[in-house]
Design a protein around this motif. Structure first.
Motif, PDB file in Angstrom:
ATOM      1  N   TYR A 116      41.170  30.207  50.124  1.00  0.00           N
ATOM      2  CA  TYR A 116      41.006  31.105  51.264  1.00  0.00           C
ATOM      3  C   TYR A 116      42.006  30.738  52.357  1.00  0.00           C
TER       4      TYR A 116
ATOM      5  N   ARG B  16      35.731  34.911  47.431  1.00  0.00           N
ATOM      6  CA  ARG B  16      35.661  35.543  46.108  1.00  0.00           C
ATOM      7  C   ARG B  16      37.068  35.835  45.600  1.00  0.00           C
ATOM      8  N   SER B  17      37.341  35.433  44.391  1.00  0.00           N
ATOM      9  CA  SER B  17      38.666  35.704  43.818  1.00  0.00           C
ATOM     10  C   SER B  17      38.898  37.187  43.615  1.00  0.00           C
ATOM     11  N   THR B  18      37.831  37.984  43.567  1.00  0.00           N
ATOM     12  CA  THR B  18      37.962  39.424  43.354  1.00  0.00           C
ATOM     13  C   THR B  18      38.354  40.181  44.614  1.00  0.00           C
ATOM     14  N   ASP B  19      38.335  39.517  45.768  1.00  0.00           N
ATOM     15  CA  ASP B  19      38.764  40.190  46.992  1.00  0.00           C
ATOM     16  C   ASP B  19      40.257  40.497  46.863  1.00  0.00           C
TER      17      ASP B  19
ATOM     18  N   LEU C 239      43.207  38.285  48.148  1.00  0.00           N
ATOM     19  CA  LEU C 239      43.422  36.933  47.630  1.00  0.00           C
ATOM     20  C   LEU C 239      44.262  36.905  46.357  1.00  0.00           C
ATOM     21  N   ALA C 240      44.482  38.059  45.767  1.00  0.00           N
ATOM     22  CA  ALA C 240      45.252  38.101  44.520  1.00  0.00           C
ATOM     23  C   ALA C 240      46.643  37.503  44.727  1.00  0.00           C
TER      24      ALA C 240
ATOM     25  N   VAL D 216      44.404  29.184  41.504  1.00  0.00           N
ATOM     26  CA  VAL D 216      43.310  28.651  42.330  1.00  0.00           C
ATOM     27  C   VAL D 216      43.060  29.642  43.461  1.00  0.00           C
ATOM     28  N   THR D 217      41.808  30.038  43.627  1.00  0.00           N
ATOM     29  CA  THR D 217      41.485  30.903  44.752  1.00  0.00           C
ATOM     30  C   THR D 217      41.313  30.021  45.976  1.00  0.00           C
TER      31      THR D 217
ATOM     32  N   LEU E  16      37.440  27.209  48.794  1.00  0.00           N
ATOM     33  CA  LEU E  16      37.691  27.616  47.417  1.00  0.00           C
ATOM     34  C   LEU E  16      36.728  28.685  46.934  1.00  0.00           C
ATOM     35  N   GLU E  17      37.081  29.267  45.790  1.00  0.00           N
ATOM     36  CA  GLU E  17      36.242  30.267  45.113  1.00  0.00           C
ATOM     37  C   GLU E  17      34.781  29.843  45.116  1.00  0.00           C
TER      38      GLU E  17
ATOM     39  N   HIS F  22      47.530  34.759  46.046  1.00  0.00           N
ATOM     40  CA  HIS F  22      47.772  33.901  47.219  1.00  0.00           C
ATOM     41  C   HIS F  22      48.170  32.491  46.804  1.00  0.00           C
TER      42      HIS F  22
END
Length: 149
Positions: free
Chosen positions: A51, A35-38, A41-42, A48-49, A103-104, A44
């Motif tokens: 993991y 999740r991009s909201t974690d 991950l901001a 593109v999110t 990915l997200e 990173h």
């Protein structure tokens, strides 16, 4: 200073964990949604999110630590621990391969097989797959008893 080590609260390595004992092995299934909201991950990978694979390693550590009680012989293989010394740490990274980006929105399933390793260590083999069954990563690590959590 008390001499006690402190740790920041770790990221949540899994959204759900199930496990079962099979002879002297522990079989774990841990699910994680990217999740991009974690908060970790901001920034990173801007735009593109993605993991980070290192988070899979902490996911292994957390899942095994949470479920180790299911196989007392594995816990005994780690050797005695003092009060509060139930924290597992990565001893060695024997092998790791990321085969596809995570990915997200990807639902990840971490399939972890835990067996006795060298004295005082556990061997954990990871097979990580997306929800569509495609393998995205694999790793083999050694876990050892760490400090206080």
């Amino acid at each position: 200073m008390s001499g006690r080590r402190g740790y920041a609260r770790p990221l949540d390595g899994a959204d759900r964990i199930t496990a079962r004992a099979e002879a002297d092995e522990l079989l774990i299934e841990a699910d994680k949604v990217v999740r991009s909201t974690d908060p970790y991950l901001a920034g990173h990978f801007p735009g593109v999110t993605l993991y980070p694979a290192v988070f899979l390693l902490d996911g292994i550590r957390q899942a095994v630590g949470a479920e180790l009680h299911r196989v007392p012989s594995l816990a005994a293989h780690l050797g005695p621990g003092g009060p509060g010394e139930d924290w597992l740490e990565l001893g060695t990274l024997d092998s790791a391969r990321v085969l596809r980006p995570m990915l997200e929105g990807d639902g990840l399933r971490l399939l972890i097989r835990v067996t006795p390793g060298r004295p005082g260590a556990l061997r954990a083999a990871l097979d990580c797959r997306r929800a569509d069954g495609v393998q995205v990563a694999k790793a083999t690590v050694e876990l050892v008893r760490g400090g206080t959590s």
